[in-house]
Design a protein around this motif. Structure first.
Motif, PDB file in Angstrom:
ATOM      1  N   ASN A 106      41.799  30.194  47.870  1.00 28.46           N
ATOM      2  CA  ASN A 106      40.506  30.778  47.515  1.00 28.46           C
ATOM      3  C   ASN A 106      40.620  32.302  47.476  1.00 28.46           C
ATOM      4  N   PRO A 107      40.341  32.914  46.311  1.00 20.53           N
ATOM      5  CA  PRO A 107      40.582  34.356  46.171  1.00 20.53           C
ATOM      6  C   PRO A 107      39.692  35.226  47.056  1.00 20.53           C
ATOM      7  N   VAL A 108      38.569  34.707  47.524  1.00 23.04           N
ATOM      8  CA  VAL A 108      37.645  35.573  48.257  1.00 23.04           C
ATOM      9  C   VAL A 108      37.702  35.378  49.768  1.00 23.04           C
ATOM     10  N   LEU A 109      38.594  34.531  50.239  1.00 16.45           N
ATOM     11  CA  LEU A 109      38.700  34.350  51.694  1.00 16.45           C
ATOM     12  C   LEU A 109      40.072  34.814  52.180  1.00 16.45           C
ATOM     13  N   ALA A 113      41.707  33.032  57.488  1.00 18.38           N
ATOM     14  CA  ALA A 113      40.506  32.196  57.552  1.00 18.38           C
ATOM     15  C   ALA A 113      40.754  30.849  56.883  1.00 18.38           C
ATOM     16  N   TYR A 153      44.291  39.096  51.737  1.00 21.33           N
ATOM     17  CA  TYR A 153      43.782  38.104  50.779  1.00 21.33           C
ATOM     18  C   TYR A 153      44.949  37.546  49.950  1.00 21.33           C
TER      19      TYR A 153
END
Lengths: 334, 307
Positions: A106-109, A113, A153
């Motif tokens: 997932n690019p935004v996490l 995480a 990221y």
């Protein structure tokens, strides 16, 4: 193999498209014992990835649907259980590593995480604990300076490092079966070897069973115990890796072998398999490989071949070809 | 970052100059003479000429424009012809009311629009999805002034639940807020739904499912934030539009915002007030765009960290 970890029986997966229904996986059966590694091999569109998706309950719906067969994991048929319940095995018992690590993260996490959420959501770990475990795992899969990179990221990692993150994620809860779908295809050649070595290493360490999907017979050679070749959604040859490689009994397998360059052999032209992978919408009658096959005769057009024992090792080696013995004779003769 | 801020500031100045210039020119190109309007129809030619001279309207346009620009740079926006007060003061007095209404409408729209969009995407092609789509279609196609009037009739006149208008507390903002929010909700429903349906096919969603996360976590944690990026853009634009004043809605609900001031001032050719109001609105737009850019970076680290 009296109690296989995974037993897939007559699995059939179909996709409904605007142009009609195609059968992506056609009555595929195989067993996998605890700790064993099976390589599923074939060209693009042969059904190997869809087979894996079916095991994980990830066949894209509503277009795709498992229309037949059984997927028995540790004694229970996953297909008879409601999807939400079957999915609970994912991550804890079954895990998967995908082909393209960039688009699969997932690019935004933050990567920490994404690894840590397995501990948080599936094991109720605290934020700090999940983070600590994520760092541990990143360290274990060979990501340098894990304690610092845990807050980065995905786009800040190289391809090989991203795949290591994926592997860390898959291994987090120590699953008993790892499915790796073309884990090295999107990577540089030098990195491919490192990732394969890492997978082999981790498999031995955790005594996991593994399904290794690839189009490259060379990549899986050092890792797999058994091989299963697929063509047009069907199993065309299966057996122990050595048998399949050395006493090949299907012309398709032979063709794939001939398209691997050899360093120490005589310098010959590589021989690609003639023709294009089959159009699942318009399969020929009889054997689907027939149009591309040098051995094809009349019987190939009239009767679809079924998997039959190969005489050299009838207990484990099977091939679906009317001319298996001829192929075998040619292969042995070199 | 510093270079970026300098670039943004220069750009903002350019945008404001453009807005001010266009308004200046348009006001003077449309027919209608402020002196005539102030003095009324029975004024003599002489009186009008005298007033035009006083107001500087008889000088050549480039001269007027030059004086105006230098005044604006010195933050002098001139007086209102009608109220004989500082034009910018008039605007800033009205601005909080407009901002309040815009914020209330935007919050309502975001809450309802995004959640209905998520629900529709989760139940795609099922009854719930269809109902949400119908709601979106109705919200977008019913004219706001009509909805506003219906709301007043139903909730204020018949049910006596909410006040029909005038400025006041939150209770007076609910009806105009919802009225303004409805078309915005429709846009957000569509964007959220289609954005989510796109994102759901991304590989990382398959990864999340392979991790055995519940569908709720897959959607809310892994999908929504990725689908939110276009929503931020649209929210910025729509909020900016609301800051421009909801002329019709402010009239229907007797809301003393910038929109009404602007329309009244245009009719009266109250040049300075119009110019001040437009400058304020353009400034608001520029500011919102900056916030949107910063939010992008927050939502998508690939933008924030450069790549």
């Amino acid at each position: 193999m009296d109690h296989p970890l995974l037993s897939v029986q007559d699995l059939t997966v179909q996709f409904r498209t605007r142009a009609g229904t195609i059968t992506a996986v056609d009555r595929v059966s195989f067993d996998l014992a605890e700790g064993e590694t099976l390589a599923i091999l074939g060209e693009t569109g042969s059904g190997k990835s869809v087979t894996a998706q079916a095991v994980m309950g990830l066949v894209p719906r509503p277009a795709g649907q498992v229309t037949g067969g059984r997927i028995i994991y540790d004694g229970t048929d996953l297909l008879t259980r409601p999807p939400s319940e079957a999915r609970r095995l994912n991550g804890t018992e079954l895990a998967m590593v995908f082909q393209d690590p960039l688009s699969s993260l997932n690019p935004v996490l933050r990567v920490g995480a994404q690894i840590g959420e397995l501990f948080r959501r599936r094991r109720g770990a605290s934020r700090a604990e999940a983070r600590r475990k994520a760092i541990e795992l990143m360290d274990r899969v060979g990501i340098p300076a894990a304690a610092r990179r845990v807050d980065d990221y995905p786009h800040q990692f190289s391809g090989g490092m991203r795949q290591r993150v994926m592997i860390a994620m898959a291994l987090a809860l120590q699953p008993r079966l790892l499915i790796a779908d073309e884990p090295t295809t999107a990577l540089d050649v030098t990195v491919q070897a490192q990732i394969m070595a890492l997978l082999a290493d981790l498999k031995a360490e955790h005594r996991m069973a593994m399904i290794l999907i690839s189009h490259d017979l060379g990549v899986v050679a050092g890792v797999a115990d058994r091989a299963m070749l697929m063509y047009a959604g069907r199993v065309v040859e299966t057996g122990e890796l050595r048998e399949v490689y050395e006493t090949t009994a299907h012309p398709y397998t032979r063709g794939l072998m001939a398209s691997i360059p050899e360093l120490d052999g005589p310098r010959e032209r590589l021989q690609p398999i003639p023709g294009a992978p089959p159009d699942l919408m318009r399969l020929p009658s009889g054997c689907p490989f027939r149009p591309r096959c040098a051995y094809a005769t009349d019987i190939c057009a009239s009767q679809p071949p079924t998997l039959a024992a190969v005489p050299t090792r009838p207990d484990s080696h099977r091939a679906a070809c009317h001319h298996a013995e001829e192929v075998l004779a040619d292969v042995v003769a070199g | 970052m510093t270079a970026y801020l300098i670039r943004r500031t220069l750009f903002a100045v350019f945008v404001l100059w453009g807005a001010v210039t266009i308004v200046f020119l348009v006001l003077r190109l449309v027919p209608g003479d402020p002196a005539q309007l102030i003095l009324g129809s029975d004024a003599t030619q002489e009186e009008i000429a005298q007033l035009r001279d006083q107001m500087g309207l008889d000088r050549p346009l480039p001269v007027q424009y030059g004086k105006y620009l230098s005044d604006v740079v010195n933050l002098d926006f001139g007086d209102s012809y009608r109220y004989h007060r500082d034009a910018m003061d008039l605007v800033t007095e009205r601005f909080p009311a407009t901002v309040q209404l815009a914020v209330v409408a935007t919050v309502i729209a975001l809450l309802l629009g995004i959640s209905l969009g998520v629900v529709a995407a989760l139940r795609v092609n099922r009854l719930t999805d269809r109902l949400v789509s119908v709601f979106a279609l109705l919200s977008q196609s019913m004219p706001s002034f009509w909805i506003g009037i219906v709301f007043i009739l139903v909730f204020a006149r018949q049910l006596h639940l909410l006040a029909s208008g005038g400025k006041g507390g939150l209770d007076r903002m609910i009806l105009p807020g919802i009225t303004l929010a409805l078309p915005f909700i429709a846009i957000l429903i569509r964007l959220t739904r289609s954005g989510l349906l796109d994102v759901v096919h991304e590989n990382y969603i398959q990864t999340a499912r392979a991790k055995g996360l519940s569908e709720r976590v897959v959607i809310l944690r892994h999908a929504v934030r990725n689908a939110l990026i276009p929503i931020v853009t649209v929210t910025g634009i729509e909020f900016g539009k609301l800051l421009g004043g909801a002329v019709i809605i402010e009239t229907v609900f007797a809301w003393p915002g910038v929109g009404r001031l602007l329309i009244d001032s245009i009719s009266a050719r109250d040049y300075n007030v119009v110019q001040a109001a437009i400058l304020m609105i353009a400034g608001g737009f520029v500011l919102i765009n900056l916030v949107v850019d910063i939010l992008y970076g927050y939502l998508d680290p690939r933008i924030r960290l450069g790549r």
